[in-house]
Write a protein that holds these residues in place. Structure first.
Motif, PDB file in Angstrom:
ATOM      1  N   VAL A   1       0.833  -1.202   0.000  1.00  0.00           N
ATOM      2  CA  VAL A   1       0.000   0.000   0.000  1.00  0.00           C
ATOM      3  C   VAL A   1       0.866   1.250   0.000  1.00  0.00           C
ATOM      4  O   VAL A   1       1.856   1.316   0.722  1.00  0.00           O
ATOM      5  CB  VAL A   1      -0.886   0.012   1.276  1.00  0.00           C
ATOM      6  CG1 VAL A   1      -1.619   1.338   1.413  1.00  0.00           C
ATOM      7  CG2 VAL A   1      -1.856  -1.157   1.269  1.00  0.00           C
ATOM      8  N   GLY A   2       0.486   2.222  -0.797  1.00  0.00           N
ATOM      9  CA  GLY A   2       1.182   3.508  -0.749  1.00  0.00           C
ATOM     10  C   GLY A   2       0.806   4.393  -1.922  1.00  0.00           C
ATOM     11  O   GLY A   2       0.674   3.913  -3.045  1.00  0.00           O
ATOM     12  N   GLU A   3       0.636   5.672  -1.669  1.00  0.00           N
ATOM     13  CA  GLU A   3       0.252   6.581  -2.751  1.00  0.00           C
ATOM     14  C   GLU A   3       1.390   6.804  -3.740  1.00  0.00           C
ATOM     15  O   GLU A   3       1.155   7.107  -4.899  1.00  0.00           O
ATOM     16  CB  GLU A   3      -0.202   7.929  -2.171  1.00  0.00           C
ATOM     17  CG  GLU A   3      -1.464   7.789  -1.357  1.00  0.00           C
ATOM     18  CD  GLU A   3      -2.232   9.097  -1.240  1.00  0.00           C
ATOM     19  OE1 GLU A   3      -1.974  10.019  -2.010  1.00  0.00           O
ATOM     20  OE2 GLU A   3      -3.099   9.166  -0.351  1.00  0.00           O
ATOM     21  N   ASN A   4       2.625   6.677  -3.251  1.00  0.00           N
ATOM     22  CA  ASN A   4       3.759   6.912  -4.157  1.00  0.00           C
ATOM     23  C   ASN A   4       3.911   5.833  -5.211  1.00  0.00           C
ATOM     24  O   ASN A   4       4.644   5.994  -6.169  1.00  0.00           O
ATOM     25  CB  ASN A   4       5.067   6.983  -3.359  1.00  0.00           C
ATOM     26  CG  ASN A   4       5.214   8.332  -2.704  1.00  0.00           C
ATOM     27  OD1 ASN A   4       4.592   9.294  -3.149  1.00  0.00           O
ATOM     28  ND2 ASN A   4       6.018   8.398  -1.660  1.00  0.00           N
ATOM     29  N   MET A   5       3.215   4.718  -5.000  1.00  0.00           N
ATOM     30  CA  MET A   5       3.353   3.596  -5.921  1.00  0.00           C
ATOM     31  C   MET A   5       3.046   3.985  -7.356  1.00  0.00           C
ATOM     32  O   MET A   5       3.714   3.554  -8.279  1.00  0.00           O
ATOM     33  CB  MET A   5       2.414   2.482  -5.499  1.00  0.00           C
ATOM     34  CG  MET A   5       3.153   1.304  -5.000  1.00  0.00           C
ATOM     35  SD  MET A   5       2.173   0.166  -4.055  1.00  0.00           S
ATOM     36  CE  MET A   5       0.654   0.097  -4.841  1.00  0.00           C
ATOM     37  N   LYS A   6       2.028   4.828  -7.526  1.00  0.00           N
ATOM     38  CA  LYS A   6       1.633   5.144  -8.897  1.00  0.00           C
ATOM     39  C   LYS A   6       2.676   6.011  -9.594  1.00  0.00           C
ATOM     40  O   LYS A   6       2.723   6.078 -10.800  1.00  0.00           O
ATOM     41  CB  LYS A   6       0.244   5.770  -8.957  1.00  0.00           C
ATOM     42  CG  LYS A   6       0.022   6.929  -8.044  1.00  0.00           C
ATOM     43  CD  LYS A   6      -1.453   7.361  -8.094  1.00  0.00           C
ATOM     44  CE  LYS A   6      -1.707   8.366  -6.991  1.00  0.00           C
ATOM     45  NZ  LYS A   6      -2.927   8.189  -6.285  1.00  0.00           N
ATOM     46  N   ARG A   7       3.533   6.654  -8.800  1.00  0.00           N
ATOM     47  CA  ARG A   7       4.574   7.488  -9.406  1.00  0.00           C
ATOM     48  C   ARG A   7       5.896   6.736  -9.551  1.00  0.00           C
ATOM     49  O   ARG A   7       6.828   7.222 -10.141  1.00  0.00           O
ATOM     50  CB  ARG A   7       4.807   8.732  -8.544  1.00  0.00           C
ATOM     51  CG  ARG A   7       3.680   9.741  -8.628  1.00  0.00           C
ATOM     52  CD  ARG A   7       4.052  11.026  -7.901  1.00  0.00           C
ATOM     53  NE  ARG A   7       4.011  10.857  -6.452  1.00  0.00           N
ATOM     54  CZ  ARG A   7       2.893  10.960  -5.743  1.00  0.00           C
ATOM     55  NH1 ARG A   7       1.754  11.237  -6.343  1.00  0.00           N
ATOM     56  NH2 ARG A   7       2.910  10.807  -4.438  1.00  0.00           N
ATOM     57  N   THR A   8       5.969   5.552  -8.966  1.00  0.00           N
ATOM     58  CA  THR A   8       7.230   4.813  -9.004  1.00  0.00           C
ATOM     59  C   THR A   8       7.062   3.562  -9.860  1.00  0.00           C
ATOM     60  O   THR A   8       6.304   2.671  -9.497  1.00  0.00           O
ATOM     61  CB  THR A   8       7.628   4.367  -7.570  1.00  0.00           C
ATOM     62  OG1 THR A   8       7.281   5.412  -6.676  1.00  0.00           O
ATOM     63  CG2 THR A   8       9.089   4.047  -7.477  1.00  0.00           C
ATOM     64  N   PRO A   9       7.752   3.497 -10.986  1.00  0.00           N
ATOM     65  CA  PRO A   9       7.584   2.301 -11.818  1.00  0.00           C
ATOM     66  C   PRO A   9       8.251   1.080 -11.170  1.00  0.00           C
ATOM     67  O   PRO A   9       9.135   1.228 -10.322  1.00  0.00           O
ATOM     68  CB  PRO A   9       8.296   2.681 -13.127  1.00  0.00           C
ATOM     69  CG  PRO A   9       9.172   3.828 -12.802  1.00  0.00           C
ATOM     70  CD  PRO A   9       8.673   4.481 -11.557  1.00  0.00           C
ATOM     71  N   GLY A  10       7.811  -0.078 -11.567  1.00  0.00           N
ATOM     72  CA  GLY A  10       8.497  -1.305 -11.154  1.00  0.00           C
ATOM     73  C   GLY A  10       8.083  -1.874  -9.819  1.00  0.00           C
ATOM     74  O   GLY A  10       8.698  -2.807  -9.317  1.00  0.00           O
ATOM     75  N   MET A  11       6.997  -1.326  -9.245  1.00  0.00           N
ATOM     76  CA  MET A  11       6.603  -1.817  -7.923  1.00  0.00           C
ATOM     77  C   MET A  11       6.099  -3.250  -7.973  1.00  0.00           C
ATOM     78  O   MET A  11       6.441  -4.067  -7.135  1.00  0.00           O
ATOM     79  CB  MET A  11       5.521  -0.912  -7.314  1.00  0.00           C
ATOM     80  CG  MET A  11       6.016   0.439  -6.902  1.00  0.00           C
ATOM     81  SD  MET A  11       7.378   0.345  -5.722  1.00  0.00           S
ATOM     82  CE  MET A  11       8.755   0.500  -6.796  1.00  0.00           C
ATOM     83  N   SER A  12       5.270  -3.554  -8.995  1.00  0.00           N
ATOM     84  CA  SER A  12       4.760  -4.925  -9.026  1.00  0.00           C
ATOM     85  C   SER A  12       5.903  -5.875  -9.344  1.00  0.00           C
ATOM     86  O   SER A  12       5.961  -6.980  -8.811  1.00  0.00           O
ATOM     87  CB  SER A  12       3.601  -5.065 -10.004  1.00  0.00           C
ATOM     88  OG  SER A  12       3.956  -4.521 -11.233  1.00  0.00           O
ATOM     89  N   GLY A  13       6.849  -5.421 -10.166  1.00  0.00           N
ATOM     90  CA  GLY A  13       8.005  -6.264 -10.476  1.00  0.00           C
ATOM     91  C   GLY A  13       8.764  -6.621  -9.208  1.00  0.00           C
ATOM     92  O   GLY A  13       9.107  -7.773  -8.968  1.00  0.00           O
TER      93      GLY A  13
END
Ligand SMILES: NC(=O)C1=CN([C@@H]2O[C@H](COP(=O)(O)OP(=O)(O)OC[C@H]3O[C@@H](n4cnc5c(N)ncnc54)[C@H](O)[C@@H]3O)[C@@H](O)[C@H]2O)C=CC1
Ligand SMILES: N[C@@H](CC=O)C(=O)O
Ligand code: NA
Length: 815
Positions: free
Chosen positions: A401-413
């Motif tokens: 969880v985190g709002e910054n996720m949408k701005r940071t690529p590669g999170m699901s990776g």
């Protein structure tokens, strides 16, 4: 003004109430004009509920009542000066008498309505707030008890009443005016309906009270004081490294709470969200700690996500059908049906082909959901447009969880890499529509491992915990433990690496401790409290613990551990070994082990197989990886034999030198493995294989060094007896060399895929002439190092340097 809300544990004992008083006083002295909301003393709400139920069933409740009285009276005795105690006892006693009468009424009627239950339960908050306000009055005379049921007006849904905002707002506002200079202690959790009957606000009710008062009175902050340091990055019972997040946005806090973090119950916070009043989660028992601020903005953070939440028990329902799913209206019908029946759908995923849909529900709802679906879609099922729904149990949800996720690529990776590397299969994936979370469904048995691995991947990029299972506690194993023990703090401080040895076995005993065995006393613990050794169950236990960054270390000379390596790799556990047996048996086994480790993304490190701690295996690997080609290897790789010929001078007997080499820890447990050349042969074989050759032990041309009688001896002791007799043989060898101005060297060669090892006499022009101690030397002639070979030289045997090599391999696992 500020609202300070304290939960049950904060007012659970005289001692904790003292901490509450300090916090309130500090706030008061700082001019924050606090308004205090208290819950009932811990356990009291449950006790009151039970008393009400007992009353209705005519089970005696008097003892419970006495207990309740004692708990409050004890606090009064502890925290109020004797001369002020009596009026407080009297008032508490009056309240308790009233409670008793109500319970008797319930008992007479033999019936417990929700309304009576709310009334009974309300005594918990009323007793605690009155009592604490009186304790505080000794220090701050304006302290005053407020029964919130006069201000929080609700409908008549007893047990879970809805607040009438308009009237409540008016009442609280006027309270604010009339009591502006007071320090109020307001009962959490309770309200009353239009007839003045007491109601309760349901789950998280005291937080709700705090939020309502804070919102109406325009508080600068609402502090929720509890017994944890704020909202943590993960469940601390599972993830020991979880830490408190300093800042969360309201939505992040909601998402984290939705999947697990039980610190607040989000719906209760809505009044605060609407007015953008920050909510601060703080720890009564660690008041210096700043806690977590929940506010409108997500704020800057060093980490790409804010937390990992989870639900440990979930069932997944699968629906498939080419004729149905994906058609407009289908999902609408499905989820309206479930919502109507109050089945909470935790997560939904739809396959890309849109022919199937998977959703997760609480296990208790799964059967009901299937029945509902079967009834609703009866016609479609009959017409085979839809296949019967299937249910999978024993699953868990993990969400980052985190709002910054949408701005940071590669999170699901990063998420999937962490799971994959630890062998955790993902059953289904859902990305929240807000892009605020990515959720995965995994087997329940993997949840703990997954949470730790994912936590490491997102929060501990630098910090890594290695869980070690070590077999072999002899010369090398025991030295390694000492080295790890001595280096532990340094590694943690400077390299963010924590090593926990969680399993130890030798051939007699084995010992486990998930928190890490104390390496200052592993030996006595293993001998005194260990279980009888059994390698197979040792491996099973290691697998069952299912730990992330798990490493199996083989510090034995036995062939048994190597028979488990493949299984270990398949369990996503890395292997570090100084034992050469696995790599120097049949080529097929060497190949299988390397392939399996690679396939499962784990490490197989064995630097000490060749030249102990000297960097030889690594150097060869780097040469190969970077595209060089080995033309020739020439080497002295027996530390024992090197030591022997370096010291076999003057009058000393060959026998004594061998004994010395063993005492110095250079030899194998059976020194004939060294003197017979087998150990050297193994090393050359490993190098040849790592250099890309398919080669078997029988392909090695091994020149003898020992007379046959020594090799044939039945035991190590017998061998030494035979060796004594062979003194003359070695003396004449030495004399021959000395006469020619030469030294004896046992040299291995790899050339054109062929390995040979032979005894040679070399003069001072030979690069291997000048060696001392247990020195090994190896020269790699390669395409790139052709004119002058790459040479590695230094001590190639001994416990310190070998254990150090194992240690270095260990800290490189997963790097
Ligand atoms: N001494 C040196 O300089 C070097 C040694 N090595 C390797 O280190 C390894 C260990 O050597 P040492 O410590 O000298 O041996 P050691 O004889 O002192 O200790 C061996 C240990 O393994 C345990 N063990 C044996 N079979 C076992 C089983 N089935 N399950 C659990 N434990 C078992 C024994 O109880 C003992 O604790 C050997 O494989 C050797 O080749 C590698 C490089 C250098
Ligand atoms: N016994 C070995 C130790 C290293 O593998 C040797 O003497 O070289
Ligand atoms: Na080495």
């Amino acid at each position: 003004m500020k609202v300070l809300k304290f939960g049950g544990t904060s007012v659970g004992t005289a001692e904790s109430i003292r901490a509450v008083l300090d916090i309130v006083k500090r706030s008061y002295d700082a001019g924050e004009r606090p308004l205090v909301v208290l819950s009932a003393m811990s356990g009291v709400t449950n006790l009151l509920t039970r008393m009400a139920v007992h009353a209705a069933e005519r089970i005696p409740f008097e003892d419970d009542l006495k207990f309740l009285e004692n708990r409050h009276f004890d606090v009064v005795r502890g925290l109020i000066a004797v001369k002020y105690q009596n009026p407080v006892f009297t008032k508490l006693k009056l309240m308790l008498n009233e409670l008793e009468e109500i319970l008797q009424g319930i008992s007479a009627l033999k019936e417990l309505s929700l309304q009576s239950q709310d009334l009974v339960v309300s005594f918990g908050e009323r007793l605690s707030n009155y009592m604490v306000s009186k304790i505080m009055e000794q220090y701050i005379p304006t302290a005053e008890f407020i029964d919130a049921s006069h201000y929080v007006k609700t409908d008549s849904s007893f047990g879970n009443a809805h607040v009438n905002e308009e009237i409540t707002q008016q009442l609280i506002q006027s309270l604010g005016h009339t009591h502006a200079d007071k320090l109020l202690f307001v009962t959490g959790f309770i309200g009353s309906n239009d007839k003045g009957r007491i109601t309760t606000l349901g789950r998280g009710g005291s937080d709700y009270t705090a939020a309502i008062f804070g919102s109406v009175l325009n508080a600068t902050a609402i502090e929720i004081w509890t017994d944890v340091n704020g909202m943590l990055t993960a469940d601390p019972r599972i993830v020991k490294k979880a830490f408190s997040q300093p800042v969360l946005s309201y939505t992040e806090a909601m998402e984290l709470s939705y999947f697990g973090a039980k610190v607040i119950y989000p719906p209760t916070m809505i009044p605060a969200f609407l007015k953008k009043i920050p909510i601060v989660i703080r720890n009564t028992f660690e008041p210096e700690f700043p806690g977590t601020i929940i506010q409108f903005e997500s704020g800057k953070s060093a980490y790409p996500i804010k937390g990992i939440s989870s639900i440990s028990d979930i069932s997944v329902i699968n629906l498939a059908g080419s004729g149905m799913i994906g058609k407009s209206g289908f999902s609408g019908r499905l989820f309206t049906l479930l919502a109507r029946e109050q089945i909470n759908v935790v997560l939904i995923t739809q396959s890309s082909s849109e022919h199937s849909i998977t959703f997760a529900v609480h296990p208790d709802d799964a059967v009901k959901a299937v029945k509902l679906i079967e009834a609703e879609f009866e016609l479609e099922l009959e017409a085979n447009k839809l296949t019967s729904p299937t249910v999978e149990d024993n699953l868990s949800v993990l969400a980052i969880v985190g709002e910054n996720m949408k701005r940071t690529p590669g999170m699901s990776g990063r998420l999937f890499y962490a799971l994959g590397r630890n062998g955790i299969n993902v059953r289904a994936i859902a990305q929240g529509s807000s892009e605020l979370n990515i959720s995965v469904i995994i087997a329940k048995e993997n949840l703990s491992k997954a949470l730790n691995a994912v936590h490491d991947a997102f929060f501990a990029q630098l910090k890594k915990t290695l869980y070690v299972f070590n077999v072999g506690t002899g010369n090398i194993g025991s030295t390694l433990f000492r080295q790890i023990y001595e280096q532990h703090d340094f590694l943690l401080e400077n390299n963010d690496i924590e090593i926990k040895v969680v399993g130890i076995s030798n051939s007699r005993k084995m010992l486990f401790d998930l928190n890490g065995i104390d390496l200052a006393k592993w030996s006595t613990m293993l001998e005194s409290s260990g279980e009888i050794a059994d390698l197979s169950s040792f491996i099973e236990r290691m697998k069952a613990m299912n730990l992330p960054n798990c490493v199996f270390i083989d510090n034995t000379a036995s062939n048994l551990p190597s028979t488990y390596y493949e299984e270990i790799f398949k369990s996503n556990i890395s292997v570090v070994t100084c034992n050469k047996i696995a790599n120097s048996g049949e080529y097929a086994q060497y190949k299988l082990l390397h392939d399996t480790a690679r396939k499962h993304g784990v490490d197989f490190f064995y630097e000490t197989n060749v030249g102990a701690g000297l960097p030889i295996v690594r150097v060869l690997k780097d040469l190969m990886l970077s595209g060089d080609r080995i033309l020739k290897i020439e080497a002295i790789l027996s530390g024992t034999i090197s030591y022997i010929f370096n010291n076999f001078v003057g009058d000393v007997s060959f026998y004594d030198i061998v004994k010395q080499a063993q005492e110095l820890g250079y030899t194998e447990p059976d020194p004939r493995d060294d003197l017979g050349g087998v150990d050297f042969m193994r090393k050359m074989l490993i190098l040849a294989r790592d250099a890309g050759h398919v080669i078997e032990p029988t392909d090695v041309n091994l020149g003898a060094i020992l007379p046959e009688s020594c090799l044939q001896a039945a035991s190590v002791d017998d061998f030494y007896t035979e060796l004594l007799k062979a003194d003359q043989y070695f003396n004449s060898l030495k004399e021959r060399a000395e006469a020619d101005g030469k030294v004896i060297r046992y040299i291995g060669k790899l050339e054109e895929g062929k390995v040979s090892i032979a005894l040679e006499m070399v003069d001072e022009t030979h690069p291997f002439y000048a060696l001392s101690g247990s020195d090994n030397i190896i020269s790699f002639t390669t395409e790139r190092y052709k004119e002058r070979p790459l040479v590695v030289k230094g001590p190639g045997a001994g416990a310190e340097v070998t254990a150090a090599g194992v240690f270095a391999d260990l800290v490189n696992v997963g790097a």
